[in-house]
Design an enzyme around this catalytic site. Structure first.
Site, PDB file in Angstrom:
ATOM      1  N   GLU A   1       6.830  12.245 -15.965  1.00 46.40           N
ATOM      2  CA  GLU A   1       7.288  13.528 -16.086  1.00 46.40           C
ATOM      3  C   GLU A   1       8.349  13.815 -17.227  1.00 46.40           C
ATOM      4  O   GLU A   1       9.499  14.102 -17.138  1.00 46.40           O
ATOM      5  CB  GLU A   1       7.856  13.893 -14.821  1.00 46.40           C
ATOM      6  CG  GLU A   1       7.184  13.422 -13.635  1.00 46.40           C
ATOM      7  CD  GLU A   1       7.908  13.781 -12.223  1.00 46.40           C
ATOM      8  OE1 GLU A   1       9.079  14.131 -12.513  1.00 46.40           O
ATOM      9  OE2 GLU A   1       7.237  13.586 -10.999  1.00 46.40           O
TER      10      GLU A   1
ATOM     11  N   GLU B   1       1.586  11.060  -7.935  1.00 47.26           N
ATOM     12  CA  GLU B   1       2.671  11.359  -6.921  1.00 47.26           C
ATOM     13  C   GLU B   1       2.148  12.564  -6.266  1.00 47.26           C
ATOM     14  O   GLU B   1       1.964  13.641  -6.781  1.00 47.26           O
ATOM     15  CB  GLU B   1       4.056  11.747  -7.617  1.00 47.26           C
ATOM     16  CG  GLU B   1       4.448  10.483  -8.218  1.00 47.26           C
ATOM     17  CD  GLU B   1       5.804  10.814  -8.714  1.00 47.26           C
ATOM     18  OE1 GLU B   1       6.663  11.698  -8.349  1.00 47.26           O
ATOM     19  OE2 GLU B   1       6.318  10.045  -9.528  1.00 47.26           O
TER      20      GLU B   1
HETATM   21  O1  IFM Z   1      11.484  10.721  -6.734  1.00 50.68           O
HETATM   22  C1  IFM Z   1      10.754  11.716  -7.573  1.00 50.68           C
HETATM   23  C2  IFM Z   1      10.189  10.782  -8.634  1.00 50.68           C
HETATM   24  O2  IFM Z   1      10.971   9.705  -9.104  1.00 50.68           O
HETATM   25  C3  IFM Z   1       9.250  11.665  -9.896  1.00 50.68           C
HETATM   26  N1  IFM Z   1       8.686  12.738  -9.168  1.00 50.68           N
HETATM   27  C4  IFM Z   1       9.314  13.490  -7.944  1.00 50.68           C
HETATM   28  C5  IFM Z   1       9.751  12.420  -6.961  1.00 50.68           C
HETATM   29  C6  IFM Z   1      10.448  13.422  -5.672  1.00 50.68           C
HETATM   30  O3  IFM Z   1      11.401  13.993  -6.291  1.00 50.68           O
END
Ligand code: IFM
Length: 446
Positions: free
Chosen positions: A163, A351
């Site tokens: 990210e 994710e």
């Molecule tokens: O916890 C975070 C993660 O570190 C990166 N993506 C989003 C998740 C939830 O906010």
């Protein structure tokens, strides 16, 4: 519809969110250590000092993964744990921790998916300007070289960055993440150097790990105009999509910044510190794109915000405890958009998950029906995308267990396993049982 036989079912975490151990074992300070120890930056003054104490409890955590029945585990390496000052002296204890973790994973027949950078820049490098400093490309490449040489014999799956939108824009423009700046020039300079670092590190990883699969993870937003027919809202939604998605997708896949993004951001002065013609160097062949997806954003035009948009709540729809709309169709649309516009040969959902205020464990389990529903709907969306030809090859639930949710601290729970942060006891939630059963069913169908 079925998931392919070799589909990877996994869970994800990141170093600063779970490891704990403070500055023991030679770990250097990172920007999140500094930020979370600064009063008023993180909810309830929480820090990652202890987190899930994974540094001591990793064998138990790997056993939990085995109970879930996952194929792959996505984790990140803490840069300041392996090179405490960011460059120079190596901390062997840090490297040894990851070697032990990886060995445990292999013993459990779980494939390690390693991310090199999930936001915990060594503070010593931040003190030299951090990602704003053009030298950051060399610092990061050196770090990637070390880790891929040291761990490459046991790890095939490599992700350069998690990210970059968040570490550049959220950390340096919105100011709610470390290092906590509110400066558009800094934010776009950081984004530029993150992208160039990706381009510089991929060939080094390939050189050190000849059979490596290398990619990058982007968090992609599904952004729509609040009033679909309103031109200003359409522009607002597009601007948010540029910032969140195309500013990173276009360099990685096309070697350019999006033209409409440049037209928007250049007059604001946001690009004054970067040479946009260099960005071709960010386009190097990758083996997969990691996509993180959580929610939809309804954008409305406003003059009150310098970026020209604000978000409106979609009343009537389900929202999580952080007020994120549950919108599984957005995942399907995002996958189709990326597949049809950028053609990655392979996609992992690196994710996907949700946060709710879970009840305490009772009779050895935590009842979290909304999280069960969230996973069911989003895994269904992935299945639809695959049926439509999108090459999704894996799904990693965020997260294995409750952990340090950055500026939201420990109040915000995303785990499949409930963590009692006072005792460090882990308890499965019903969503963990659902995920386990879904994996078994999908494997049986494949
Ligand atoms: O916890 C975070 C993660 O570190 C990166 N993506 C989003 C998740 C939830 O906010």
């Amino acid at each position: 519809m079925t998931f392919p036989k070799d589909f990877v079912w996994g869970t994800a975490t990141s170093a600063y969110q779970i490891e704990g151990g403070g500055l023991d074992f030679g770990r250097g300070e990172c920007i999140w250590h500094r930020f979370s120890h600064t009063s008023g930056k993180v909810r309830n003054g929480d820090t990652g000092e202890v987190a899930c104490d994974h540094i001591h409890r990793y064998p138990q955590d790997v056993a939990m993964m085995s109970q879930l029945g996952i194929d792959g585990y996505r984790f990140s390496v803490s840069w300041p744990r392996v090179i405490p000052a960011g460059t120079g002296t190596i901390n062997q204890q840090g490297l040894d921790f990851y070697k032990r973790l990886i060995e445990k994973l292999h013993q459990a027949h779980i494939t390690p998916y390693l991310t090199l950078y999930h936001w915990d820049l060594p503070q010593a490098l931040q003190d030299q300007g951090g990602w704003e400093n053009p030298d950051s490309v060399h610092w990061y490449t050196e770090y990637a070289d070390l880790v891929s040489r040291e761990l490459g014999s046991e790890v095939r799956q490599w992700t350069t960055f998690n990210e970059p939108f968040v570490s550049s824009i959220v950390g340096n423009l919105f100011g709610v993440h470390a290092p906590g700046k509110q400066d558009p020039v800094a934010a776009f300079t950081v984004a530029h150097h993150l992208l160039l670092s990706h381009g510089s590190a991929v060939p080094i990883i390939r050189q050190n790990v000849p059979d490596a699969q290398v990619g990058i993870t982007l968090d992609l937003a599904y952004s729509r105009p609040y009033r679909p027919e309103n031109t200003d809202d359409q522009i607002a939604a597009r601007h948010f999509a540029i910032l969140h998605n195309n500013w990173f997708l276009d360099p990685v896949f096309r070697g350019v910044y999006p033209a409409d993004g440049i037209r928007w951001l250049e007059p604001l002065g946001a690009l004054s510190n970067i040479d946009i013609s260099e960005i071709g160097k960010a386009q190097v062949p990758i083996d997969f794109l990691g996509i993180n997806y959580y929610t939809r954003h309804l954008a409305k035009a406003t003059d009150a915000n310098p970026m020209g948009y604000e978000f409106v709540r979609a009343e009537g729809n389900e929202h999580t405890a952080l007020d994120w709309e549950v919108y599984p169709d957005g995942l399907l649309h995002t996958l189709l958009y990326v597949h049809n516009g950028y053609y990655p040969s392979k996609i992992f959902i690196t994710e996907n998950g949700c946060n709710y205020d879970d009840p305490k464990p009772a009779n050895g389990v935590v009842d979290d029906p909304k999280r069960v529903a969230y996973y069911r709907q989003h895994i269904d969306a992935v299945e639809k995308a695959i049926a439509l030809g999108v090459p999704v090859k894996g799904y990693f639930a965020w997260s294995l267990m409750d952990n340090f949710e950055w500026a939201e601290g420990y109040q915000s729970r995303f785990g499949l396993y409930y963590v009692d942060f006072a005792t460090q006891e882990r308890t499965p939630k019903k969503s963990a049982l659902y995920y386990h059963d879904r994996i078994s069913q999908e494997r049986a169908k494949a």
